[in-house]
Write a protein that holds these residues in place. Structure first.
Motif, PDB file in Angstrom:
ATOM      1  N   SER A 116       0.825  -1.205   0.000  1.00  0.00           N
ATOM      2  CA  SER A 116       0.000   0.000   0.000  1.00  0.00           C
ATOM      3  C   SER A 116       0.861   1.258   0.000  1.00  0.00           C
ATOM      4  N   ARG A 117       0.238   2.337  -0.412  1.00  0.00           N
ATOM      5  CA  ARG A 117       0.885   3.657  -0.398  1.00  0.00           C
ATOM      6  C   ARG A 117      -0.192   4.711  -0.181  1.00  0.00           C
ATOM      7  N   LEU A 118       0.106   5.694   0.674  1.00  0.00           N
ATOM      8  CA  LEU A 118      -0.799   6.815   0.910  1.00  0.00           C
ATOM      9  C   LEU A 118      -0.519   7.902  -0.114  1.00  0.00           C
ATOM     10  N   LEU A 119      -1.555   8.329  -0.818  1.00  0.00           N
ATOM     11  CA  LEU A 119      -1.407   9.371  -1.839  1.00  0.00           C
ATOM     12  C   LEU A 119      -1.764  10.722  -1.220  1.00  0.00           C
ATOM     13  N   PRO A 120      -0.785  11.639  -1.145  1.00  0.00           N
ATOM     14  CA  PRO A 120      -0.993  12.893  -0.424  1.00  0.00           C
ATOM     15  C   PRO A 120      -1.785  13.917  -1.218  1.00  0.00           C
ATOM     16  N   ARG A 121      -2.346  14.858  -0.495  1.00  0.00           N
ATOM     17  CA  ARG A 121      -3.149  15.932  -1.079  1.00  0.00           C
ATOM     18  C   ARG A 121      -2.361  16.767  -2.086  1.00  0.00           C
ATOM     19  N   SER A 122      -1.050  16.836  -1.934  1.00  0.00           N
ATOM     20  CA  SER A 122      -0.240  17.642  -2.846  1.00  0.00           C
ATOM     21  C   SER A 122      -0.353  17.167  -4.293  1.00  0.00           C
ATOM     22  N   LEU A 123      -0.672  15.888  -4.505  1.00  0.00           N
ATOM     23  CA  LEU A 123      -0.840  15.398  -5.884  1.00  0.00           C
ATOM     24  C   LEU A 123      -1.966  16.119  -6.599  1.00  0.00           C
ATOM     25  N   TRP A 124      -2.990  16.507  -5.852  1.00  0.00           N
ATOM     26  CA  TRP A 124      -4.153  17.148  -6.481  1.00  0.00           C
ATOM     27  C   TRP A 124      -3.891  18.621  -6.785  1.00  0.00           C
ATOM     28  N   ALA A 125      -2.765  19.126  -6.306  1.00  0.00           N
ATOM     29  CA  ALA A 125      -2.368  20.491  -6.664  1.00  0.00           C
ATOM     30  C   ALA A 125      -1.438  20.486  -7.862  1.00  0.00           C
ATOM     31  N   ASN A 126      -1.120  19.305  -8.348  1.00  0.00           N
ATOM     32  CA  ASN A 126      -0.198  19.160  -9.468  1.00  0.00           C
ATOM     33  C   ASN A 126      -0.749  18.092 -10.399  1.00  0.00           C
ATOM     34  N   GLY A 127      -1.483  18.539 -11.417  1.00  0.00           N
ATOM     35  CA  GLY A 127      -2.158  17.608 -12.314  1.00  0.00           C
ATOM     36  C   GLY A 127      -1.231  16.624 -12.983  1.00  0.00           C
ATOM     37  N   SER A 128      -0.022  17.039 -13.310  1.00  0.00           N
ATOM     38  CA  SER A 128       0.888  16.135 -14.008  1.00  0.00           C
ATOM     39  C   SER A 128       1.340  15.000 -13.098  1.00  0.00           C
ATOM     40  N   ARG A 129       1.522  15.279 -11.806  1.00  0.00           N
ATOM     41  CA  ARG A 129       1.906  14.216 -10.878  1.00  0.00           C
ATOM     42  C   ARG A 129       0.772  13.224 -10.675  1.00  0.00           C
ATOM     43  N   LEU A 130      -0.449  13.720 -10.613  1.00  0.00           N
ATOM     44  CA  LEU A 130      -1.583  12.808 -10.493  1.00  0.00           C
ATOM     45  C   LEU A 130      -1.751  11.999 -11.777  1.00  0.00           C
ATOM     46  N   ASP A 131      -1.468  12.634 -12.924  1.00  0.00           N
ATOM     47  CA  ASP A 131      -1.459  11.892 -14.196  1.00  0.00           C
ATOM     48  C   ASP A 131      -0.467  10.735 -14.117  1.00  0.00           C
ATOM     49  N   ALA A 132       0.702  11.015 -13.558  1.00  0.00           N
ATOM     50  CA  ALA A 132       1.751   9.993 -13.484  1.00  0.00           C
ATOM     51  C   ALA A 132       1.326   8.839 -12.570  1.00  0.00           C
ATOM     52  N   VAL A 133       0.641   9.153 -11.463  1.00  0.00           N
ATOM     53  CA  VAL A 133       0.127   8.106 -10.576  1.00  0.00           C
ATOM     54  C   VAL A 133      -0.880   7.241 -11.319  1.00  0.00           C
ATOM     55  N   ALA A 134      -1.771   7.879 -12.076  1.00  0.00           N
ATOM     56  CA  ALA A 134      -2.773   7.132 -12.845  1.00  0.00           C
ATOM     57  C   ALA A 134      -2.098   6.203 -13.855  1.00  0.00           C
ATOM     58  N   VAL A 135      -1.006   6.665 -14.460  1.00  0.00           N
ATOM     59  CA  VAL A 135      -0.286   5.830 -15.432  1.00  0.00           C
ATOM     60  C   VAL A 135       0.330   4.613 -14.742  1.00  0.00           C
ATOM     61  N   VAL A 136       0.946   4.824 -13.563  1.00  0.00           N
ATOM     62  CA  VAL A 136       1.538   3.707 -12.828  1.00  0.00           C
ATOM     63  C   VAL A 136       0.463   2.689 -12.464  1.00  0.00           C
ATOM     64  N   ASN A 137      -0.677   3.160 -11.975  1.00  0.00           N
ATOM     65  CA  ASN A 137      -1.747   2.249 -11.602  1.00  0.00           C
ATOM     66  C   ASN A 137      -2.292   1.497 -12.820  1.00  0.00           C
ATOM     67  N   ARG A 138      -2.344   2.182 -13.956  1.00  0.00           N
ATOM     68  CA  ARG A 138      -2.767   1.501 -15.181  1.00  0.00           C
ATOM     69  C   ARG A 138      -1.787   0.390 -15.542  1.00  0.00           C
ATOM     70  N   GLN A 139      -0.513   0.707 -15.496  1.00  0.00           N
ATOM     71  CA  GLN A 139       0.508  -0.294 -15.825  1.00  0.00           C
ATOM     72  C   GLN A 139       0.410  -1.491 -14.881  1.00  0.00           C
TER      73      GLN A 139
END
Length: 638
Positions: free
Chosen positions: A467-490
């Protein structure tokens, strides 16, 4: 068990404000100890600053193992509550005297819809952590059933006295000691080879208090026993009427045990905080055998540590007093499904909320865009005090089912449609049209019988996960949240199930006294998603080399999320038993203080479990090198 007005009168008559339940009034005395020095109380001040004891905790085959006479004397002290059980799976092995194929078939079939496994003194729902030494299988050819990683003796605790005698005996005899409640245990805290186990499961009780004061707190509260499960707390709320206490999402998790001590999330977390944030006072048996109370007025360091510092670490909690709200809580919610592929799909549960028919998405890119839209909406759910699910379930052949659930406790009924409409509008903009999303309201407290789809060993609990906790700061940076979505897709494309538990136990939600005065992982105060990635297939029967290879592959994938969230962490209660940098991952800046408290209250390191505070000074030595509990517990180093 519903504790009535009689309990309050009894406790008052005893003149002991620290007592929450009658079983706490029965305590070990020096008269009980008498000539039985094996249960003498300990003195922390007499422990050398540098460890000088044996290299390992003793095992049944060792010459120093307690004699039958000593075990019998302990049993007499415990009024017959000392058990020497065998694993239930023994019924499946022809060379065992307990062999019975009908019983074996029952364990693997009808028993999985009963309470049988919760009433067993040995069973842990995660079997691989014990060492898979007596698996329940219809075909056991080539396998053996031995006590292995299971404890040898179990104290079926009925009183504080039982716990004190067990603690003192284990400490004085150099035995490994473990604590077990319900058996919900992902990192094998409640089992161990050659151990004496303290089983708190049958300590049942709850009492609601309309007016309770401590420190700055004024309001309703509830006394909860160590063995109280979430479904039992819900039944008590239903019977009482206008009252709410925070409980686990999984009904059979123990509300008064490791759930709250390690954090404890559930449907009310974003609104009311974690289980640890509810605690106003705890009663505990410590490593010296003493019974004491920890709260804002006394034993404050221990009070800090017990709220989030992890179960099986600082002592045995006998009961606690938690916050309550003098009204019923209802939760508005809905579920929707998105699917790819055209074959037969396994549709996960809607969790009791209305759902539209699954929406088929022919284009994979559109499916993953929809997943990203839902991730983006997660912060809105948390900010509204809600709880969500956003799970990608691989179905094989590059097909998937996504299940999204939104739940909003205490949310205005006239506003709930306005809340979720922007989500479905955003999905519609990318061509994903969920027909007629509709919601309903359910009471938070619902009567139950304590049986769920994971109420048996070898169920979903035996999946390798990280598991990993996804911090609120990701939602202030769309590109980082995009990158998380890509990792989860992979990860999903590799066959892993990727889940999102959406909740945010902020300092504001935690309130008094949990916000800044507890050991809860600071990363949890700023999180939006608790992301868990599962290997779909069970791992309890994998050979050691394959287990290590599978774990390394999954860890490499999760390290991509770690790289994107360097200042975050993981949730102790649902963690990887091989979590690297676990001290900071689980407790962040709190770890040094927790370690200091641990050494002060338990200088013997009696309470040990993997990846708990101070656990790195000891290790379980296994023949196959796997991180199970099927081996002696020994000091690390030379």
């Amino acid at each position: 068990m519903w504790i009535t007005h009689f309990l309050s009168q009894l406790l008052f008559a005893l003149g002991a404000e620290a007592l929450n339940f009658p079983y706490e009034s029965l305590q070990l005395t020096q008269q009980d100890v008498g000539n039985f020095s094996a249960i003498s109380f300990g003195n922390p001040l007499s422990v050398p600053s540098v460890y000088q004891g044996p290299k390992c905790k003793i095992q049944p085959e060792d010459a120093t193992w307690p004699s039958e006479k000593q075990w019998a004397q302990l049993n007499a002290t415990l009024d017959g509550n000392l058990l020497k059980p065998y694993p239930l799976g023994a019924a499946c092995y022809p060379d065992r005297p307990e062999y019975n194929m009908d019983t074996c078939a029952y364990l693997l079939g009808p028993a999985t819809t009963t309470r049988l496994f919760f009433g067993d003194p040995l069973t842990a729902l995660t079997t691989w952590g014990e060492g898979a030494t007596c698996l329940q299988l219809l075909n056991t050819t080539g396998r053996t059933c031995v006590q292995g990683g299971f404890p040898v003796y179990v104290v079926n605790a009925t009183s504080v006295r039982d716990m004190q005698a067990a603690v003192n005996f284990a400490r004085n005899q150099n035995l490994r000691l473990v604590i077990k409640n319900t058996g919900h245990d992902f990192i094998a805290k409640s089992t161990g080879r050659g151990a004496l186990s303290v089983w708190t499961h049958f300590l049942k009780g709850i009492e609601f208090l309309s007016d309770y004061s401590i420190g700055e707190y004024r309001g309703a509260a509830a006394r909860i026993s160590a063995g109280m499960e979430a479904w039992e707390a819900h039944n008590a709320m239903v019977n009482a009427g206008n009252i709410t206490v925070v409980a686990s999402l999984e009904p059979t998790v123990g509300n008064g045990g490791g759930w709250a001590l390690g954090g404890g999330h559930g449907p009310l977390t974003s609104l009311r905080g974690l289980g640890a944030d509810q605690v106003l006072s705890l009663n505990i048996v410590t490593a010296d055998g003493k019974f004491l109370t920890a709260d804002v007025n006394q034993n404050q360091d221990l009070f800090f540590a017990l709220r989030g510092g992890g179960g099986a670490t600082f002592g045995i909690v006998t009961s606690m007093i938690v916050k309550a709200w003098p009204r019923q809580t209802r939760i508005g919610g809905l579920t929707f499904y998105l699917t790819t592929g055209t074959g037969q799909m396994t549709i996960p549960s809607a969790r009791g909320y209305p759902s539209s028919p699954p929406v088929h998405i022919a284009d994979a890119e559109t499916f993953w865009k929809a997943y990203r839209v839902y991730l983006g909406f997660a912060k809105e759910i948390v900010d509204a005090g809600g709880f969500g699910f956003g799970d990608v379930n691989p179905q094989g052949n590059n097909t998937y089912v996504f299940v999204g659930t939104i739940t909003l406790p205490d949310y205005a009924s006239e506003r709930i449609r306005d809340f979720y409409t922007p989500l479905f509008s955003s999905l519609s903009e990318i061509g994903v049209n969920v027909p007629n999303p509709r919601h309903s309201f359910l009471p938070y407290a619902q009567a139950g019988i304590g049986v769920t789809p994971i109420s048996f060993p070898g169920s979903s609990a035996d999946r390798l996960f990280i598991s990993r906790l996804l911090p609120r700061s990701l939602w202030a940076n769309g590109s980082r949240l995009d990158a998380v979505a890509v990792v989860n897709r992979q990860n999903a494309e590799m066959g892993y199930r990727v889940t999102a538990r959406i909740y945010g136990p902020s300092a504001e939600a935690a309130g008094y006294p949990g916000n800044t005065t507890s050991a809860v992982n600071p990363a949890m105060r700023n999180m939006v998603i608790h992301c868990v990635t599962f290997k779909q297939e069970p791992v309890d029967i994998l050979p050691a080399a394959e287990f290590r290879a599978e774990h390394a592959k999954l860890r490499a994938r999760i390290n991509e999320l770690v790289r994107l969230t360097p200042d975050s962490g993981s949730y102790f209660n649902e963690a990887d038993i091989l979590e690297p940098e676990w001290r900071t991952s689980f407790w962040g800046e709190h770890y040094p203080r927790l370690l200091k408290i641990k050494k002060a209250v338990d200088p013997w390191a009696l309470f040990w479990a993997p990846k708990t505070v101070g656990s790195d000074e000891w290790e379980v030595v296994t023949a196959d090198g796997l991180p199970t509990q099927n081996g002696p517990l020994c000091r690390t180093g030379t």
